[in-house]
Design an enzyme around this catalytic site. Sequence first.
Site, mmCIF file in Angstrom:
data_model
loop_
_atom_site.group_PDB
_atom_site.id
_atom_site.type_symbol
_atom_site.label_atom_id
_atom_site.label_comp_id
_atom_site.label_asym_id
_atom_site.label_seq_id
_atom_site.Cartn_x
_atom_site.Cartn_y
_atom_site.Cartn_z
ATOM 1 N N LYS A 59 0.854 -1.186 0.000
ATOM 2 C CA LYS A 59 0.000 0.000 0.000
ATOM 3 C C LYS A 59 0.890 1.237 0.000
ATOM 4 O O LYS A 59 1.796 1.369 0.834
ATOM 5 C CB LYS A 59 -0.847 -0.030 1.278
ATOM 6 C CG LYS A 59 -2.245 0.513 1.141
ATOM 7 C CD LYS A 59 -3.013 0.188 2.425
ATOM 8 C CE LYS A 59 -4.357 0.848 2.461
ATOM 9 N NZ LYS A 59 -4.983 0.727 3.779
HETATM 10 O O1 G3P Z 1 -7.469 1.567 5.778
HETATM 11 C C1 G3P Z 1 -7.986 2.714 5.228
HETATM 12 C C2 G3P Z 1 -9.350 3.134 5.735
HETATM 13 O O2 G3P Z 1 -10.269 2.099 5.651
HETATM 14 C C3 G3P Z 1 -9.341 3.915 6.992
HETATM 15 O O3 G3P Z 1 -10.624 4.139 7.491
HETATM 16 O O4 G3P Z 1 -12.102 4.696 9.379
HETATM 17 O O5 G3P Z 1 -9.699 5.420 9.441
HETATM 18 O O6 G3P Z 1 -11.314 6.511 7.896
HETATM 19 P P1 G3P Z 1 -10.953 5.266 8.620
#
Ligand code: G3P
Length: 219
Positions: free
Chosen positions: A85
């Site tokens: 990533k």
């Molecule tokens: O891994 C990336 C993403 O899914 C992060 O989500 O909840 O931290 O905005 P969030």
Amino acid sequence: MKLFIDSADVSEVSALVKSGLGLIDGVTTNPSLIAQSGASIHERIKELCAVVEGPVSAEVTATSFDGMLEEGKALAAIAKNVAVKVPLTEEGLRCCHALSREGTAVNVTLCFSSAQALLAAKAGASFISPFVGRLDDIGHDGLQLIEEILDIYRAHDFATEVLVASVRHTGHVTAAARLGAHVATLPPKVFRALYKHPLTDRGLRAFLDDWEKTKQTIL
Ligand code: G3P
């Protein structure tokens, strides 16, 4: 549509994979999730790769091209199913291009516009991760972005899969599915919520109560 779990908690992922056999197609992690887990990234990615057959995203933390490339190669060497990533920066896309050319799957993350998604596809990304929840949080429409990216990718036959990230609730998942997104990555809580409907619980209770009155057994 593929469903990934967005978590670095190996026991939780493992329990979900066991109970939802055939439903979970991969895992995504990020530096915050690894930090929360308290585990070493190498150990944790290795464990997650053994638990799921599909791709496990492991994120670089360097910000220079050389640093990202070196980290990306080290992460890719952990297991065959690692997807490296990288962030959606100029250096990140250069790194995406370099790793993709060598046959490494790359997930380009922190995507917040269709222009960024276009560049990631041209750089050879296997996955683009638009963050729907974080866009909604600032009053934008995260799902609108998914629609725009899918339109662009379809119009130009890009092979990059749209991986809907930053999912907050089941409505994000079903809307992404209706739009034809390839993947959604879900926090464990949202994955479990997909099974649930109050009428299912109420209906089952009524069926079982009626059945008990018959004193019958099937076996
Ligand atoms: O891994 C990336 C993403 O899914 C992060 O989500 O909840 O931290 O905005 P969030």
